[in-house]
Design an enzyme around this catalytic site. Structure first.
Site, PDB file in Angstrom:
ATOM      1  N   ARG A   1       8.301  25.369 -13.477  1.00 10.60           N
ATOM      2  CA  ARG A   1       8.713  24.339 -14.437  1.00 10.60           C
ATOM      3  C   ARG A   1       8.751  25.034 -15.788  1.00 10.60           C
ATOM      4  O   ARG A   1       7.702  25.423 -16.316  1.00 10.60           O
ATOM      5  CB  ARG A   1       7.699  23.186 -14.419  1.00 10.60           C
ATOM      6  CG  ARG A   1       8.017  22.010 -15.347  1.00 10.60           C
ATOM      7  CD  ARG A   1       6.944  20.950 -15.141  1.00 10.60           C
ATOM      8  NE  ARG A   1       7.070  19.823 -16.054  1.00 10.60           N
ATOM      9  CZ  ARG A   1       7.702  18.688 -15.783  1.00 10.60           C
ATOM     10  NH1 ARG A   1       8.298  18.553 -14.609  1.00 10.60           N
ATOM     11  NH2 ARG A   1       7.754  17.705 -16.651  1.00 10.60           N
TER      12      ARG A   1
ATOM     13  N   HIS B   1      17.121  19.052 -13.307  1.00 10.51           N
ATOM     14  CA  HIS B   1      15.882  18.589 -12.677  1.00 10.51           C
ATOM     15  C   HIS B   1      16.191  18.260 -11.211  1.00 10.51           C
ATOM     16  O   HIS B   1      16.139  17.111 -10.782  1.00 10.51           O
ATOM     17  CB  HIS B   1      15.365  17.357 -13.412  1.00 10.51           C
ATOM     18  CG  HIS B   1      13.909  17.081 -13.207  1.00 10.51           C
ATOM     19  ND1 HIS B   1      13.129  17.782 -12.297  1.00 10.51           N
ATOM     20  CD2 HIS B   1      13.066  16.152 -13.771  1.00 10.51           C
ATOM     21  CE1 HIS B   1      11.900  17.320 -12.333  1.00 10.51           C
ATOM     22  NE2 HIS B   1      11.828  16.339 -13.209  1.00 10.51           N
TER      23      HIS B   1
ATOM     24  N   GLN C   1      13.777  16.236  -8.788  1.00  8.86           N
ATOM     25  CA  GLN C   1      13.759  14.817  -9.112  1.00  8.86           C
ATOM     26  C   GLN C   1      14.975  14.118  -8.532  1.00  8.86           C
ATOM     27  O   GLN C   1      14.884  13.010  -7.995  1.00  8.86           O
ATOM     28  CB  GLN C   1      13.729  14.620 -10.617  1.00  8.86           C
ATOM     29  CG  GLN C   1      13.707  13.157 -11.046  1.00  8.86           C
ATOM     30  CD  GLN C   1      12.467  12.436 -10.579  1.00  8.86           C
ATOM     31  OE1 GLN C   1      11.359  12.823 -10.932  1.00  8.86           O
ATOM     32  NE2 GLN C   1      12.621  11.389  -9.776  1.00  8.86           N
TER      33      GLN C   1
ATOM     34  N   ASP D   1      16.302   7.868 -18.716  1.00 12.47           N
ATOM     35  CA  ASP D   1      15.245   8.865 -18.901  1.00 12.47           C
ATOM     36  C   ASP D   1      14.775   8.757 -20.344  1.00 12.47           C
ATOM     37  O   ASP D   1      15.450   8.159 -21.198  1.00 12.47           O
ATOM     38  CB  ASP D   1      15.800  10.264 -18.602  1.00 12.47           C
ATOM     39  CG  ASP D   1      14.739  11.351 -18.657  1.00 12.47           C
ATOM     40  OD1 ASP D   1      13.552  11.036 -18.455  1.00 12.47           O
ATOM     41  OD2 ASP D   1      15.096  12.515 -18.909  1.00 12.47           O
TER      42      ASP D   1
ATOM     43  N   CYS E   1      12.680   8.554 -14.090  1.00 16.00           N
ATOM     44  CA  CYS E   1      11.898   9.644 -13.491  1.00 16.00           C
ATOM     45  C   CYS E   1      10.471   9.708 -14.023  1.00 16.00           C
ATOM     46  O   CYS E   1       9.651  10.439 -13.458  1.00 16.00           O
ATOM     47  CB  CYS E   1      12.617  10.969 -13.685  1.00 16.00           C
ATOM     48  SG  CYS E   1      12.694  11.549 -15.390  1.00 16.00           S
TER      49      CYS E   1
ATOM     50  N   ARG F   1       9.118  12.214  -4.630  1.00 14.59           N
ATOM     51  CA  ARG F   1       9.058  13.615  -5.048  1.00 14.59           C
ATOM     52  C   ARG F   1       8.250  14.428  -4.042  1.00 14.59           C
ATOM     53  O   ARG F   1       8.627  15.552  -3.686  1.00 14.59           O
ATOM     54  CB  ARG F   1       8.416  13.722  -6.443  1.00 14.59           C
ATOM     55  CG  ARG F   1       9.305  13.340  -7.603  1.00 14.59           C
ATOM     56  CD  ARG F   1      10.379  14.388  -7.878  1.00 14.59           C
ATOM     57  NE  ARG F   1       9.812  15.688  -8.203  1.00 14.59           N
ATOM     58  CZ  ARG F   1       9.398  16.042  -9.422  1.00 14.59           C
ATOM     59  NH1 ARG F   1       9.465  15.197 -10.437  1.00 14.59           N
ATOM     60  NH2 ARG F   1       8.922  17.257  -9.632  1.00 14.59           N
TER      61      ARG F   1
END
Length: 336
Positions: free
Chosen positions: A111, A138, A141, A234, A273, A301
């Protein structure tokens, strides 16, 4: 060797396979241990676990915990690395880190910040690399989001997804690519200053032409969600953004609230998310409503990442007890 750095690193068949395997692993959560190295039946030595390094250069809750638990549940050994407590914080190159870790572990999850960083890591790595979030994408996700949509509607082809807010961020880019791979009709909407990378839009259009989906970029939130099956958003202020108040002012009319949801289909679900900044990009009445699937989305996830690691790190997902859906594409890949 395969990596998963962005959403179009899998094609429609592979994405479908990963979602189906994730759904199986969700039901049979503790039955599969594919990250245990096989040993001879004549050997008294117990099976050794695959080790997976999980490097965190950005703060995390869901990513850190879901990968840690997922690796463990698959029989593997998670090696959690906080960048600030490693030599990365003292300037060791990402390439040298990749070369060293490749001698220790069977896979690397990271990440991080710029996509140039994960690309350099993958180029130097001798083991699969998984993108757990970069500034550009991402993809883990979005696998979870596609799984959530599939669970709700029994498929993804022809589903309309409306994403509103910052249309130039990693989630918007991943919705464009992953939604196109899934055969969905993806609409992303944001103000003129918050539009997606044109190269990502062009790539998504090419994919959508192959899968029967479509992509549309708008500057009108109502146009994005009108009749949509899925409404997604988001946070407007992510890690590294120093212009918080300017962003809040620019994006205020793109809030997902009751009025905006009134333009979506009656059966529409809401995705975010997380973490959510309640009262900014989404209101309490929406995120806590019966239409919200944010908790299912967060749980998924775990399951899609387990499916992804099983596929990338072992190439024997079909050996999961009860799972016999060995896809045809595996044979062709193994013969290359």
């Amino acid at each position: 060797m395969k990596h998963f750095l962005r959403d179009d690193d899998v094609n429609a068949r592979q994405q479908r396979y990963l979602v189906d395997l994730a759904k199986f692993l969700k039901v049979h959560r503790y039955d599969a241990r594919p990250l245990l190295h096989a040993t001879s039946s004549a050997s008294a030595t117990p099976a050794a676990p695959h080790s997976v390094a999980v490097i965190m250069e950005k703060e995390s809750t869901r990513t850190r915990i879901s990968f840690n638990i997922g690796i463990t549940e698959l029989g593997g050994n998670p090696v959690m690395v906080d960048a600030q407590s490693s030599q990365l914080a003292r300037g060791e190159s990402i390439e040298d880190t990749a070369r060293v870790l490749s001698g220790y572990v069977d896979g690397i999850v990271i990440r991080t910040f710029g996509d140039d960083r994960i690309n350099a890591l993958a180029a130097a790595s001798r083991v699969p690399v998984i993108n757990a979030l970069t500034d550009g994408f991402h993809p883990c996700q979005l696998l979870a989001d596609i799984m959530t949509v599939d669970e709700e509607f029994g498929g993804t082809a022809g589903i309309t997804i409306g994403y509103v807010g910052d249309a130039g961020n990693n989630m918007a880019h991943s919705y464009l690519l992953a939604g196109a791979v899934a055969g969905a009709h993806v609409r992303v909407a944001g103000p003129a200053k918050y539009q997606p990378d044109p190269t990502i839009v062009a790539r998504a259009e090419v994919i959508a032409a192959e899968t029967g989906g479509s992509v549309t970029v708008l500057d009108d939130p109502v146009g994005a969600v009108k009749g949509a099956d899925v409404v997604a958003t988001d946070t407007w202020v992510s890690m590294g953004h120093l212009d918080r108040q300017f962003r809040l002012d620019d994006l205020a009319s793109f809030q997902v609230n009751g009025d905006l949801m009134g333009h979506a289909a009656d059966h529409a679900i809401v995705l975010h998310c997380l973490p959510a900044h309640r009262g900014e990009e989404i209101t309490d009445e929406v995120i806590d409503s019966p239409q919200s699937r944010v908790l299912s989305q967060a749980e998924n996830r775990l399951h899609v990442q387990k499916a992804l690691m099983t596929w990338l790190l072992t190439d024997h997902a079909w050996e999961v007890p009860g799972w016999d859906a060995r896809p045809a594409f595996v044979e062709s890949e193994n013969n290359q």
